[in-house]
Each structure stands twice: as structure tokens, then as C-alpha cells.
Design a protein around this motif. Structure first.
Motif, mmCIF file in Angstrom:
data_model
loop_
_atom_site.group_PDB
_atom_site.id
_atom_site.type_symbol
_atom_site.label_atom_id
_atom_site.label_comp_id
_atom_site.label_asym_id
_atom_site.label_seq_id
_atom_site.Cartn_x
_atom_site.Cartn_y
_atom_site.Cartn_z
ATOM 1 N N LEU A 28 -34.663 -9.712 31.363
ATOM 2 C CA LEU A 28 -33.825 -8.914 30.474
ATOM 3 C C LEU A 28 -33.258 -7.700 31.207
ATOM 4 O O LEU A 28 -32.078 -7.357 31.054
ATOM 5 C CB LEU A 28 -34.631 -8.473 29.249
ATOM 6 N N TRP A 29 -34.111 -7.071 32.035
ATOM 7 C CA TRP A 29 -33.616 -5.936 32.839
ATOM 8 C C TRP A 29 -32.499 -6.406 33.772
ATOM 9 O O TRP A 29 -31.455 -5.760 33.891
ATOM 10 C CB TRP A 29 -34.750 -5.339 33.676
ATOM 11 N N ALA A 30 -32.733 -7.537 34.445
ATOM 12 C CA ALA A 30 -31.750 -8.029 35.417
ATOM 13 C C ALA A 30 -30.442 -8.401 34.735
ATOM 14 O O ALA A 30 -29.361 -8.139 35.270
ATOM 15 C CB ALA A 30 -32.318 -9.220 36.167
ATOM 16 N N ILE A 31 -30.525 -9.040 33.567
ATOM 17 C CA ILE A 31 -29.320 -9.414 32.822
ATOM 18 C C ILE A 31 -28.521 -8.165 32.469
ATOM 19 O O ILE A 31 -27.297 -8.120 32.605
ATOM 20 C CB ILE A 31 -29.693 -10.199 31.551
ATOM 21 N N THR A 32 -29.221 -7.132 32.008
ATOM 22 C CA THR A 32 -28.562 -5.882 31.616
ATOM 23 C C THR A 32 -27.923 -5.209 32.818
ATOM 24 O O THR A 32 -26.776 -4.749 32.767
ATOM 25 C CB THR A 32 -29.584 -4.928 30.962
ATOM 26 N N TYR A 33 -28.660 -5.164 33.936
ATOM 27 C CA TYR A 33 -28.149 -4.493 35.139
ATOM 28 C C TYR A 33 -26.993 -5.282 35.759
ATOM 29 O O TYR A 33 -25.998 -4.695 36.200
ATOM 30 C CB TYR A 33 -29.282 -4.330 36.148
ATOM 31 N N ALA A 34 -27.131 -6.610 35.783
ATOM 32 C CA ALA A 34 -26.096 -7.442 36.402
ATOM 33 C C ALA A 34 -24.775 -7.367 35.654
ATOM 34 O O ALA A 34 -23.708 -7.608 36.228
ATOM 35 C CB ALA A 34 -26.563 -8.895 36.475
ATOM 36 N N ALA A 35 -24.829 -7.039 34.357
ATOM 37 C CA ALA A 35 -23.612 -6.973 33.544
ATOM 38 C C ALA A 35 -22.820 -5.693 33.776
ATOM 39 O O ALA A 35 -21.676 -5.574 33.324
ATOM 40 C CB ALA A 35 -23.970 -7.098 32.061
#
Length: 301
Positions: A54-61
Motif C-alpha cells: 500500500l505504501w509503494a502503490i501510494t508512493y509510486a503514484a
């Protein structure tokens, strides 16, 4: 939260992990089965991996900025890498516990209720894995796909555990319980190394898959029939995004506007065929020998 964003599926994965942890640990506490314990430990890994995802999805966006001109999409590989490492660690802990139980078997209790709880957890994981896999393909997200494949592995693991514990119930052979847990550990290790390999490939800027390269090749072929040539095709994947660059060779007598219009049309055609692609072209004159000195990375036919 809208289902049209990867973050929704990140929260769904976290919720599923919490539910399955409760069910599987309940099965372990009721029965004392190390097989059920191994299944529960894998669900803890699922939860940690889902939070990291979830952190990675948020950061990657996050959009590109001055320090990250190509965006933040490679953050997805940190998530899949962390998940792979956690899976391997979980497998080691399962193997240690199973080995101890293999040397010193213990009686199991309330196997019927434990099996029922494990089956419910398996159904939950199976449904969520199917949803995540479809979302991962739609969003081209390595995070969601990795999470889905991990959950599918968990489903297979759980089915194996349930069958094994059912055999323990039928035969009374307690040694089957730790053997099942050791088999679970081996299966988990294989999944972890597969995720780590995919992560390494992404971090090393692997090129586009063959089907997508073929799509680009077909688009360029349309322009080749007009006398335009191409070389020095380079591609790479970074999470959900693709990056493509190549040289466009046209007649030196063309105006800058003509060359620009052709490059714009080619770039647009590729982006329409392969969304979330950044295309960079370099215009060169066909007649200049220097234009042919940089074609060592030509496109695959």
C-alpha cells in the motif's frame, strides 16, 4: 474509496490478511497443529507485505518532480522485493518449528473445527487473490500481481494443509503434521525467490516483453513503407510505466516541421497502443553517415 485506483485493492489485501490471520491462528490454537501454524505464519507475511504494498502503490503514484524526472514507479519493486524476502524468512521459521515437532510429535485436538476455520480462510484468500490479479493486469501493477500470486500460493498451501490434517484425523499419524509444514516451507521459498527474481529484473531496467515489442514494431512498419527508417530502439519497464526511445531517420530535405509532425504521430500511436508509455524520439537525416553510427541497439524483428 474508488475501486478505480490501486490503493483500494491495497486496503482490500490488508483486510483479507487480517481476517485470514484470525481464522488460521484460531485453527492452530484449537488443534495445536504445526501445519495450521505454518499457514498462519504465511498470512502474517501477507499482512506485512500488504502494508508495504500500500505504501509503494501510494508512493509510486506520485507525479514526476525535479529530483525524480522519470517518476516514482520503481517504488513498486521495493514492495515486491520486501515481500519476497519476508516469504523466505517465514519459510525458515516454519521449517524450524516443523522440525522440532517432527522429532517430538504432539497430539492434535478439535481437528474438525480447525479444518472448518482453515477452509473459510482459504476461500477468503482465493476470492481476494482473483480480484487482485484482475486489478493488477488492468493497472499493470507488479505490486498487485505479486500480492495476487502470493495469495494464490497461500490458497494452494492451505488446501495442502487441510488435506494433510484431514489425513491425520483419519489415520491418527501425527508425523504427517510436521511433514506437511515442511512441504509448505519449501513451496513458500520457491514463491519468495520467484518474486525476488522479478524484482531484480525490474531494478535492472529489463526491456519490454516480446508482445509489446511486436506492437511497437508493427507501428513502425507502417512508417517504413513511407521511406522512414528507425534504429537504436531502447525500452525499459519501471513498475506500471514503460519507457521507449528510438531514432527516426528521414530525408535531410524535410523541414523541421515535417520531421516534428511525423515524430509526434509515431509517439502518439505507440502511447495509444501501450498506455502509460513515455516515448522519446531523436530525428536524424537519412543521408548523413553519422546517423548510422549509433544503431547498435536495433529493434528486434
Amino acid at each position: 474509496m474508488s475501486r478505480q485506483t490501486p490503493r483500494f485493492y491495497g486496503f482490500l489485501s490488508i483486510a483479507a490478511a487480517i481476517v485470514t490471520i484470525a481464522l488460521k491462528f484460531g485453527a492452530y490454537l484449537l488443534t495445536g497443529s504445526v501445519g495450521f501454524l505454518s499457514d498462519a505464519i504465511e498470512s502474517i507475511v501477507n499482512l506485512v507485505a500488504a502494508v508495504v504494498a500500500l505504501w509503494a502503490i501510494t508512493y509510486a503514484a506520485k507525479p514526476a518532480d525535479a529530483e525524480h524526472a522519470f517518476g516514482h514507479s520503481k517504488a513498486e519493486y521495493f514492495s515486491s522485493g520486501a515481500e519476497g524476502a519476508l516469504i523466505v524468512i517465514a519459510a525458515i521459521s516454519i521449517a524450524v518449528e516443523a522440525w522440532g515437532r517432527l522429532l517430538h510429535p504432539e497430539p492434535l485436538t478439535q481437528l474438525g473445527l480447525g479444518l472448518a476455520l482453515s477452509l473459510v480462510a482459504t476461500v477468503v484468500n482465493g476470492v481476494v487473490a482473483f480480484i487482485l490479479l484482475r486489478a493488477g493486469r488492468r493497472f499493470r501493477s507488479i505490486i498487485l500481481r505479486a500480492d495476487a500470486h502470493h495469495l494464490f500460493t497461500d490458497v494452494i498451501t492451505s488446501v495442502g494443509v487441510v488435506v494433510g490434517i484431514f489425513l491425520v484425523k483419519l489415520t491418527g499419524s501425527l508425523v504427517l503434521d510436521p511433514i506437511i509444514a515442511l512441504l509448505v516451507a519449501v513451496n513458500i521459498v520457491w514463491t519468495g525467490f520467484r518474486l525476488l527474481r522479478e524484482t531484480a529484473s525490474g531494478l535492472l531496467d529489463a526491456g519490454l516483453p516480446k508482445d509489446e515489442l511486436q506492437t511497437i514494431s508493427l507501428i513502425l512498419s507502417e512508417y517504413e513503407r513511407q521511406g522512414i527508417q528507425f534504429h537504436a530502439l531502447r525500452t525499459r519497464v519501471a513498475g506500471t510505466r514503460r519507457f521507449v526511445s528510438f531514432h527516426v531517420l528521414v530525408l535531410g530535405s524535410w523541414t523541421v516541421q515535417q520531421g516534428h509532425d511525423v515524430c509526434e504521430a509515431i509517439e502518439l500511436a505507440i502511447i495509444q497502443a501501450l498506455p502509460l508509455t513515455t516515448v522519446t524520439t531523436h530525428l536524424e537525416p537519412l543521408e548523413d553517415p553519422a546517423s548510422w553510427e549509433d544503431q547498435h541497439l536495433d529493434r528486434a524483428k
